[in-house]
Design a protein around this motif. Sequence first.
Motif, PDB file in Angstrom:
ATOM      1  N   VAL A  63       0.796  -1.226   0.000  1.00 28.67           N
ATOM      2  CA  VAL A  63       0.000   0.000   0.000  1.00 28.67           C
ATOM      3  C   VAL A  63       0.832   1.282   0.000  1.00 28.67           C
ATOM      4  O   VAL A  63       0.301   2.360  -0.270  1.00 28.67           O
ATOM      5  CB  VAL A  63      -0.966   0.040   1.207  1.00 28.67           C
ATOM      6  N   GLY A  64       2.122   1.199   0.299  1.00 27.19           N
ATOM      7  CA  GLY A  64       2.867   2.454   0.347  1.00 27.19           C
ATOM      8  C   GLY A  64       4.350   2.267   0.546  1.00 27.19           C
ATOM      9  O   GLY A  64       4.840   1.168   0.835  1.00 27.19           O
ATOM     10  N   PHE A  65       5.053   3.383   0.391  1.00 27.59           N
ATOM     11  CA  PHE A  65       6.507   3.420   0.498  1.00 27.59           C
ATOM     12  C   PHE A  65       6.893   4.549   1.445  1.00 27.59           C
ATOM     13  O   PHE A  65       6.384   5.675   1.324  1.00 27.59           O
ATOM     14  CB  PHE A  65       7.115   3.653  -0.891  1.00 27.59           C
ATOM     15  N   ASP A  66       7.762   4.248   2.394  1.00 30.71           N
ATOM     16  CA  ASP A  66       8.188   5.224   3.398  1.00 30.71           C
ATOM     17  C   ASP A  66       9.699   5.402   3.360  1.00 30.71           C
ATOM     18  O   ASP A  66      10.432   4.525   2.891  1.00 30.71           O
ATOM     19  CB  ASP A  66       7.781   4.774   4.804  1.00 30.71           C
ATOM     20  N   LEU A  67      10.149   6.524   3.911  1.00 32.60           N
ATOM     21  CA  LEU A  67      11.584   6.799   3.966  1.00 32.60           C
ATOM     22  C   LEU A  67      11.957   7.260   5.368  1.00 32.60           C
ATOM     23  O   LEU A  67      11.368   8.198   5.905  1.00 32.60           O
ATOM     24  CB  LEU A  67      11.958   7.892   2.960  1.00 32.60           C
ATOM     25  N   PHE A  68      12.936   6.577   5.962  1.00 36.14           N
ATOM     26  CA  PHE A  68      13.511   6.997   7.236  1.00 36.14           C
ATOM     27  C   PHE A  68      14.777   7.803   6.959  1.00 36.14           C
ATOM     28  O   PHE A  68      15.541   7.489   6.034  1.00 36.14           O
ATOM     29  CB  PHE A  68      13.891   5.785   8.091  1.00 36.14           C
ATOM     30  N   MET A  69      15.003   8.815   7.775  1.00 37.98           N
ATOM     31  CA  MET A  69      16.260   9.554   7.764  1.00 37.98           C
ATOM     32  C   MET A  69      16.837   9.506   9.171  1.00 37.98           C
ATOM     33  O   MET A  69      16.165   9.867  10.140  1.00 37.98           O
ATOM     34  CB  MET A  69      16.033  11.004   7.320  1.00 37.98           C
ATOM     35  N   SER A  70      18.074   9.028   9.277  1.00 38.52           N
ATOM     36  CA  SER A  70      18.711   8.835  10.575  1.00 38.52           C
ATOM     37  C   SER A  70      19.956   9.711  10.675  1.00 38.52           C
ATOM     38  O   SER A  70      20.821   9.673   9.798  1.00 38.52           O
ATOM     39  CB  SER A  70      19.090   7.360  10.750  1.00 38.52           C
ATOM     40  N   TYR A  71      20.031  10.489  11.762  1.00 38.49           N
ATOM     41  CA  TYR A  71      21.159  11.402  11.985  1.00 38.49           C
ATOM     42  C   TYR A  71      21.955  10.908  13.188  1.00 38.49           C
ATOM     43  O   TYR A  71      21.399  10.654  14.250  1.00 38.49           O
ATOM     44  CB  TYR A  71      20.660  12.819  12.256  1.00 38.49           C
ATOM     45  N   TRP A  72      23.256  10.796  13.009  1.00 43.76           N
ATOM     46  CA  TRP A  72      24.134  10.339  14.085  1.00 43.76           C
ATOM     47  C   TRP A  72      25.095  11.425  14.547  1.00 43.76           C
ATOM     48  O   TRP A  72      25.826  11.239  15.500  1.00 43.76           O
ATOM     49  CB  TRP A  72      24.932   9.124  13.634  1.00 43.76           C
ATOM     50  N   GLU A  84       5.191  -0.718   3.000  1.00 44.94           N
ATOM     51  CA  GLU A  84       4.072  -0.997   3.912  1.00 44.94           C
ATOM     52  C   GLU A  84       3.043  -1.877   3.221  1.00 44.94           C
ATOM     53  O   GLU A  84       2.656  -1.626   2.073  1.00 44.94           O
ATOM     54  CB  GLU A  84       3.418   0.310   4.355  1.00 44.94           C
ATOM     55  N   PHE A  85       2.588  -2.911   3.946  1.00 48.53           N
ATOM     56  CA  PHE A  85       1.554  -3.819   3.440  1.00 48.53           C
ATOM     57  C   PHE A  85       0.273  -3.625   4.257  1.00 48.53           C
ATOM     58  O   PHE A  85       0.316  -3.169   5.409  1.00 48.53           O
ATOM     59  CB  PHE A  85       2.043  -5.265   3.513  1.00 48.53           C
ATOM     60  N   ASP A  86      -0.865  -3.992   3.651  1.00 46.40           N
ATOM     61  CA  ASP A  86      -2.139  -3.695   4.300  1.00 46.40           C
ATOM     62  C   ASP A  86      -2.428  -4.578   5.508  1.00 46.40           C
ATOM     63  O   ASP A  86      -3.418  -4.358   6.216  1.00 46.40           O
ATOM     64  CB  ASP A  86      -3.299  -3.764   3.288  1.00 46.40           C
ATOM     65  N   ASP A  87      -1.578  -5.579   5.761  1.00 39.37           N
ATOM     66  CA  ASP A  87      -1.759  -6.387   6.972  1.00 39.37           C
ATOM     67  C   ASP A  87      -0.957  -5.833   8.145  1.00 39.37           C
ATOM     68  O   ASP A  87      -0.862  -6.476   9.199  1.00 39.37           O
ATOM     69  CB  ASP A  87      -1.367  -7.843   6.704  1.00 39.37           C
ATOM     70  N   GLY A  88      -0.366  -4.648   7.971  1.00 38.76           N
ATOM     71  CA  GLY A  88       0.386  -4.015   9.048  1.00 38.76           C
ATOM     72  C   GLY A  88       1.865  -4.337   9.045  1.00 38.76           C
ATOM     73  O   GLY A  88       2.619  -3.784   9.854  1.00 38.76           O
ATOM     74  N   ARG A  89       2.296  -5.230   8.158  1.00 36.33           N
ATOM     75  CA  ARG A  89       3.718  -5.562   8.105  1.00 36.33           C
ATOM     76  C   ARG A  89       4.486  -4.533   7.271  1.00 36.33           C
ATOM     77  O   ARG A  89       3.923  -3.888   6.382  1.00 36.33           O
ATOM     78  CB  ARG A  89       3.922  -6.965   7.518  1.00 36.33           C
ATOM     79  N   TYR A 119       9.074   9.586   6.995  1.00 38.03           N
ATOM     80  CA  TYR A 119       8.216  10.310   6.053  1.00 38.03           C
ATOM     81  C   TYR A 119       7.479   9.321   5.163  1.00 38.03           C
ATOM     82  O   TYR A 119       8.094   8.414   4.580  1.00 38.03           O
ATOM     83  CB  TYR A 119       9.048  11.253   5.183  1.00 38.03           C
ATOM     84  N   ARG A 120       6.172   9.503   5.074  1.00 38.92           N
ATOM     85  CA  ARG A 120       5.367   8.724   4.130  1.00 38.92           C
ATOM     86  C   ARG A 120       5.432   9.423   2.775  1.00 38.92           C
ATOM     87  O   ARG A 120       5.110  10.617   2.677  1.00 38.92           O
ATOM     88  CB  ARG A 120       3.926   8.634   4.621  1.00 38.92           C
ATOM     89  N   LEU A 121       5.832   8.694   1.759  1.00 41.18           N
ATOM     90  CA  LEU A 121       6.044   9.295   0.451  1.00 41.18           C
ATOM     91  C   LEU A 121       4.843   9.123  -0.464  1.00 41.18           C
ATOM     92  O   LEU A 121       4.065   8.169  -0.332  1.00 41.18           O
ATOM     93  CB  LEU A 121       7.280   8.687  -0.220  1.00 41.18           C
ATOM     94  N   GLN A 122       4.745  10.060  -1.388  1.00 43.41           N
ATOM     95  CA  GLN A 122       3.712   9.968  -2.419  1.00 43.41           C
ATOM     96  C   GLN A 122       4.225   9.050  -3.524  1.00 43.41           C
ATOM     97  O   GLN A 122       5.050   9.433  -4.343  1.00 43.41           O
ATOM     98  CB  GLN A 122       3.407  11.353  -3.002  1.00 43.41           C
ATOM     99  N   MET A 123       3.745   7.831  -3.509  1.00 44.58           N
ATOM    100  CA  MET A 123       4.133   6.855  -4.530  1.00 44.58           C
ATOM    101  C   MET A 123       3.000   5.865  -4.689  1.00 44.58           C
ATOM    102  O   MET A 123       2.651   5.165  -3.731  1.00 44.58           O
ATOM    103  CB  MET A 123       5.430   6.136  -4.147  1.00 44.58           C
ATOM    104  N   PRO A 124       2.400   5.785  -5.864  1.00 45.34           N
ATOM    105  CA  PRO A 124       1.308   4.821  -6.065  1.00 45.34           C
ATOM    106  C   PRO A 124       1.784   3.399  -5.761  1.00 45.34           C
ATOM    107  O   PRO A 124       2.962   3.069  -5.975  1.00 45.34           O
ATOM    108  CB  PRO A 124       0.973   4.985  -7.561  1.00 45.34           C
ATOM    109  N   PRO A 125       0.884   2.547  -5.274  1.00 44.04           N
ATOM    110  CA  PRO A 125       1.279   1.167  -4.955  1.00 44.04           C
ATOM    111  C   PRO A 125       1.955   0.450  -6.115  1.00 44.04           C
ATOM    112  O   PRO A 125       2.881  -0.349  -5.904  1.00 44.04           O
ATOM    113  CB  PRO A 125      -0.046   0.505  -4.569  1.00 44.04           C
ATOM    114  N   GLY A 126       1.532   0.740  -7.334  1.00 47.48           N
ATOM    115  CA  GLY A 126       2.150   0.099  -8.490  1.00 47.48           C
ATOM    116  C   GLY A 126       3.619   0.469  -8.619  1.00 47.48           C
ATOM    117  O   GLY A 126       4.469  -0.394  -8.917  1.00 47.48           O
ATOM    118  N   LYS A 127       3.934   1.745  -8.411  1.00 46.88           N
ATOM    119  CA  LYS A 127       5.329   2.183  -8.469  1.00 46.88           C
ATOM    120  C   LYS A 127       6.122   1.634  -7.284  1.00 46.88           C
ATOM    121  O   LYS A 127       7.291   1.263  -7.427  1.00 46.88           O
ATOM    122  CB  LYS A 127       5.402   3.711  -8.483  1.00 46.88           C
TER     123      LYS A 127
END
Length: 339
Positions: A144-153, A166-171, A224-232
Amino acid sequence: MPPAARPRRLVSRLLRALVVVCTLLPVLVWAPAAIWFDGPASRATAGSLAAAWCLLLAGVLLLTKPWWRSLALAWALFALLLSWWLAIPPSNTRDWAPDVAQLPGADIDGNRVTVHGVRNFEYASGEPVAERWETRTYDLDHLVGFDLFMSYWGPTLIAHTIASWEFDDGRHLAISIETRKEVGEEYSAIAGFFRQFEVYYVVADERDVIGVRAAERGETLYLYRLQMPPGKARELLLSYLREINRLTEEPRWYNALTFNCTTAIRWQTRQIEAARPWDWKLLVNGYLDELGYERGQINTSLPFPELRARSDVTEKARAAIDSDDFSTRIREGLPDRPH
């Protein structure tokens, strides 16, 4: 020579010298460093060879006339050294650190993918790391979606980026492009510009790859939740998995400039769609979220400072490190995914 011509001649010589020095920067700086880092394992031998290179180059530049011939000879020597450097082969057979010991792989069967070597370590404080490598199966129709983490050390100019699907079963399936370190080896930003580390795609449970950074390493993380259609998002995940399979047969060098955690994401994205214009924030990737905001790839319904504050998941990740619903808890209160 007329007195008035002398200043002009001096300026001309200074400008020529400046051009020569700037042109030769790779030869003067990078080349001896490459010998030092990627040459013989013996530091004494590598240091002697790097010093010999510098003496040879100095002799060429000082003794060869005219100046353009010395420049051409210096570059010819550099070409020989570069040919050696490019021929250094990466390897999958070293004494790897435990957290990168297993190479992941994927079986792709239509909409169904089975991923092997999913890392799901537990990092309990004061306890030995519990090492778990798992096999997980995903149905791409439920993506259902694509997310991006940014980590600062440390300095906020640079961040480590981690992709997550992200999958629709919560995984969620997270993939972090990192260096594959050997036992006892530490990452060095300078060594990262040379052939010191192979590329490694960490395929992991978010509680592992995000939790270890927030809790054990004390890093600051934004999601950040990104704008990306599930197909992409599906195409991008398949692109990652094909590259992961390729690396099992053809290892690849990591490079802090040309192939790092961010440029590799851009490279993977270009496999499925035309690349967006280059931007300096792709290089100084601590500003990657600002770039995403400018391009409308993340939620723009809020002012950017407010969006960034709400996207900080550091404390939530630390609090949820022992929870089975880690991914759900760190997403509580996040701004919506843009459509």
